[in-house]
Motif scaffolding. Structure first.
Motif, mmCIF file in Angstrom:
data_model
loop_
_atom_site.group_PDB
_atom_site.id
_atom_site.type_symbol
_atom_site.label_atom_id
_atom_site.label_comp_id
_atom_site.label_asym_id
_atom_site.label_seq_id
_atom_site.Cartn_x
_atom_site.Cartn_y
_atom_site.Cartn_z
ATOM 1 N N ARG A 110 0.813 -1.216 0.000
ATOM 2 C CA ARG A 110 0.000 0.000 0.000
ATOM 3 C C ARG A 110 0.847 1.268 0.000
ATOM 4 O O ARG A 110 0.461 2.279 -0.598
ATOM 5 N N LEU A 111 2.005 1.229 0.671
ATOM 6 C CA LEU A 111 2.834 2.435 0.737
ATOM 7 C C LEU A 111 3.323 2.833 -0.649
ATOM 8 O O LEU A 111 3.199 3.993 -1.060
ATOM 9 N N VAL A 112 3.871 1.887 -1.392
ATOM 10 C CA VAL A 112 4.377 2.223 -2.721
ATOM 11 C C VAL A 112 3.224 2.542 -3.672
ATOM 12 O O VAL A 112 3.363 3.385 -4.573
ATOM 13 N N GLU A 113 2.067 1.922 -3.461
ATOM 14 C CA GLU A 113 0.902 2.237 -4.286
ATOM 15 C C GLU A 113 0.450 3.671 -4.042
ATOM 16 O O GLU A 113 0.070 4.385 -4.985
ATOM 17 N N ARG A 114 0.481 4.083 -2.789
ATOM 18 C CA ARG A 114 0.134 5.471 -2.461
ATOM 19 C C ARG A 114 1.075 6.451 -3.153
ATOM 20 O O ARG A 114 0.646 7.467 -3.711
ATOM 21 N N LEU A 115 2.378 6.153 -3.095
ATOM 22 C CA LEU A 115 3.352 7.037 -3.739
ATOM 23 C C LEU A 115 3.153 7.057 -5.249
ATOM 24 O O LEU A 115 3.240 8.111 -5.885
ATOM 25 N N ALA A 116 2.894 5.887 -5.811
ATOM 26 C CA ALA A 116 2.727 5.791 -7.268
ATOM 27 C C ALA A 116 1.516 6.577 -7.759
ATOM 28 O O ALA A 116 1.507 7.057 -8.897
ATOM 29 N N ASN A 117 0.510 6.720 -6.915
ATOM 30 C CA ASN A 117 -0.720 7.393 -7.316
ATOM 31 C C ASN A 117 -0.798 8.845 -6.867
ATOM 32 O O ASN A 117 -1.809 9.514 -7.110
ATOM 33 N N ASP A 118 0.245 9.344 -6.226
ATOM 34 C CA ASP A 118 0.241 10.714 -5.722
ATOM 35 C C ASP A 118 0.765 11.652 -6.808
ATOM 36 O O ASP A 118 1.949 11.632 -7.154
ATOM 37 N N THR A 119 -0.099 12.479 -7.327
ATOM 38 C CA THR A 119 0.286 13.391 -8.413
ATOM 39 C C THR A 119 1.217 14.503 -7.945
ATOM 40 O O THR A 119 1.811 15.200 -8.765
ATOM 41 N N THR A 120 1.362 14.674 -6.629
ATOM 42 C CA THR A 120 2.240 15.731 -6.098
ATOM 43 C C THR A 120 3.627 15.199 -5.767
ATOM 44 O O THR A 120 4.445 15.944 -5.210
ATOM 45 N N LEU A 121 3.903 13.946 -6.100
ATOM 46 C CA LEU A 121 5.160 13.318 -5.675
ATOM 47 C C LEU A 121 6.383 14.116 -6.107
ATOM 48 O O LEU A 121 7.286 14.364 -5.300
ATOM 49 N N LEU A 122 6.440 14.513 -7.365
ATOM 50 C CA LEU A 122 7.602 15.250 -7.848
ATOM 51 C C LEU A 122 7.621 16.695 -7.367
ATOM 52 O O LEU A 122 8.684 17.272 -7.161
ATOM 53 N N ASP A 123 6.455 17.281 -7.168
ATOM 54 C CA ASP A 123 6.393 18.668 -6.709
ATOM 55 C C ASP A 123 6.792 18.800 -5.243
ATOM 56 O O ASP A 123 7.463 19.769 -4.862
ATOM 57 N N ASP A 124 6.398 17.835 -4.435
ATOM 58 C CA ASP A 124 6.688 17.902 -2.995
ATOM 59 C C ASP A 124 6.865 16.483 -2.457
ATOM 60 O O ASP A 124 5.964 15.925 -1.822
ATOM 61 N N PRO A 125 8.038 15.873 -2.712
ATOM 62 C CA PRO A 125 8.261 14.482 -2.270
ATOM 63 C C PRO A 125 8.124 14.295 -0.765
ATOM 64 O O PRO A 125 7.642 13.245 -0.314
ATOM 65 N N LEU A 126 8.514 15.280 0.018
ATOM 66 C CA LEU A 126 8.439 15.140 1.472
ATOM 67 C C LEU A 126 6.993 15.031 1.934
ATOM 68 O O LEU A 126 6.647 14.159 2.746
ATOM 69 N N LYS A 127 6.155 15.896 1.404
ATOM 70 C CA LYS A 127 4.740 15.855 1.785
ATOM 71 C C LYS A 127 4.096 14.568 1.311
ATOM 72 O O LYS A 127 3.325 13.937 2.036
ATOM 73 N N ALA A 128 4.434 14.146 0.086
ATOM 74 C CA ALA A 128 3.860 12.914 -0.460
ATOM 75 C C ALA A 128 4.282 11.704 0.371
ATOM 76 O O ALA A 128 3.467 10.814 0.649
ATOM 77 N N TYR A 129 5.529 11.662 0.775
ATOM 78 C CA TYR A 129 6.042 10.567 1.591
ATOM 79 C C TYR A 129 5.324 10.506 2.938
ATOM 80 O O TYR A 129 4.856 9.449 3.385
ATOM 81 N N ASN A 130 5.240 11.654 3.583
ATOM 82 C CA ASN A 130 4.582 11.715 4.886
ATOM 83 C C ASN A 130 3.113 11.291 4.781
ATOM 84 O O ASN A 130 2.614 10.495 5.588
#
Length: 426
Positions: A110-130
């Motif tokens: 689920r963690l990697v799926e969440r990251l894969a589906n987060d459209t803000t990952l590249l814009d704000d990796p820290l927020k997306a990770y948290n």
């Protein structure tokens, strides 16, 4: 190091499924020391013209009293996240408690799926990770898995171009090898979250946790002495977290995904995130469960890995040494999982003057201590982390000019070699 008596605290309240009192017939323990290994893989990072060469190995633990216990470690390697050839994910998840295996597998998916589906990952990796960690924690609570007294730690590395985002929850660890002249230094990418850390100790105390060793909670030592030294000297009786009025959960870590009971006394799923800009002196990084680091220091692990041109051999050597040291010191071993990622062909051509200031061995590391309003730059050190045994401190120079021919296969020693219970069929 998880709950009391290994990864599962025997003082846990009985499961609600009514099955806790049943005993299953023990069957012969067969070949549990055999390694589960992945082939050598290579993935490019075209944005910065380098490649990552990696392998992973997971080793089932040896638990003579619970011979059918499954491997509670899991791992996730996801290349080209979001279809982007410059984003790659590496994670190790160390489950604990009765349903630890279910928890670790749920979280790694689920963690990697969440990251894969987060459209803000590249814009704000820290927020997306948290956000991914917190959302996964909530999903685990709401799932069919009983995480009342079970959960998983997580150590993960997200590679975005030439930058590493390292998110840690618990006491597994990531470490990077840095070339410094004739030496190879070991620099931790994460910091173990345990009551040995003053900041974590104070945080969980404010949440109502009792912090006591097993001897203290059982009345064998004075509970008012709130000083346990450090992980170098503590041995097998570290400080643990207990509810105010009970003898559970007994976790030796202060952060985890899951563990809804422990969450009430401060065992949270908020990750600490480190951000590291790679340069040509970064040779490889290691992501591993605490089964590796119980008796091996970060420096030892890096020195051992540097002796092998092929990360498969390095994984096998480190797992084998960890397994051996467990059996030398205990009547069991922990599950052991290790990922080694070699950084090949990264140059500093085109780097700015600011970048070149950190091109020497030590790296610039920004550490996000669980919230986004706190950051710091950690000074480089040569050695880090807990140390029980360091076999390679005297090594003076590690060169990568070793033969490209793979060494002979390294096999983890059988428990029988250490004269463990005679009923085991290996």
């Amino acid at each position: 190091m998880g709950c009391v008596h290994g990864k599962c605290c025997t003082r846990y309240p009985s499961s609600s499924d009514g099955d806790s009192g049943r005993r299953r017939e023990k069957r012969p323990y067969k070949c549990k020391h055999i390694l589960t290994q992945r082939s050598l893989e290579l993935v490019p990072v075209p944005s910065h013209n380098f490649t990552l060469q990696f392998s992973v190995l997971t080793q089932h633990g040896y638990y003579p009293d619970t011979v059918e216990r499954e491997n509670q470690d899991s791992f996730c390697i996801k290349t080209q996240l979001q279809g982007n050839p410059n984003i790659h994910f590496f994670g190790v998840f160390d489950g604990h408690g009765q349903y630890g295996a279910e928890c670790s597998n749920f979280v790694k998916d689920r963690l990697v799926e969440r990251l894969a589906n987060d459209t803000t990952l590249l814009d704000d990796p820290l927020k997306a990770y948290n956000s991914a960690f917190l959302a996964t924690n909530s999903e685990l609570h709401d799932s069919e898995i009983d995480d009342t007294m079970s959960g998983t730690t997580a150590i993960t590395v997200l590679v975005v171009g030439d930058t590493l985002y390292v998110a840690n929850v618990g006491d597994s660890r990531a470490v990077i090898a840095v070339k410094d002249g004739d030496r190879i230094l070991a620099e931790d990418l994460s910091e173990d979250q345990t009551p040995f850390r003053k900041d974590e100790y104070e945080r969980v105390k404010l949440c109502g946790a009792r912090v006591l060793s097993v001897d203290q909670v059982e009345g064998l030592k004075d509970p008012n002495i709130q000083n346990w030294g450090d992980e170098y000297s503590q041995g097998g009786d570290p400080p643990r977290l207990w509810v105010p009025d009970g003898m559970y959960p007994g976790t030796a870590f202060t952060r985890s995904v899951g563990d809804s009971t422990a969450e009430k006394i401060g065992v949270i799923a908020v990750p600490e995130i480190s951000v590291v800009r790679l340069n040509c002196n970064h040779l490889f990084f290691v992501v591993a469960s605490d089964g590796v680091f119980e008796f091996l220091s970060s420096r030892t692990v890096v020195n051992m890995a540097a002796e092998y041109a092929d990360p498969r051999d390095a994984c096998a050597a480190i797992a084998g040494e960890s397994y051996k040291l467990w059996l030398d010191n205990e009547n069991r071993t922990d599950d052991i999982t290790i990922i080694i990622v070699q950084i090949k062909g990264l140059s500093n051509s085109g780097a700015s003057a600011t970048d070149n200031e950190v091109d020497r061995g030590p790296m610039l590391m920004k550490s996000i201590k669980g919230s986004f309003d706190t950051s710091s730059v950690s000074e480089p050190e040569e050695t880090y982390g807990s140390v029980r045994t360091d076999l390679y401190d005297t090594q003076q120079s590690c060169q990568h000019s070793v033969s490209m021919n793979r060494s002979a296969a390294i096999v983890v020693p059988s428990p029988m070699m250490h004269q463990r219970p005679s009923q085991l069929d290996v």
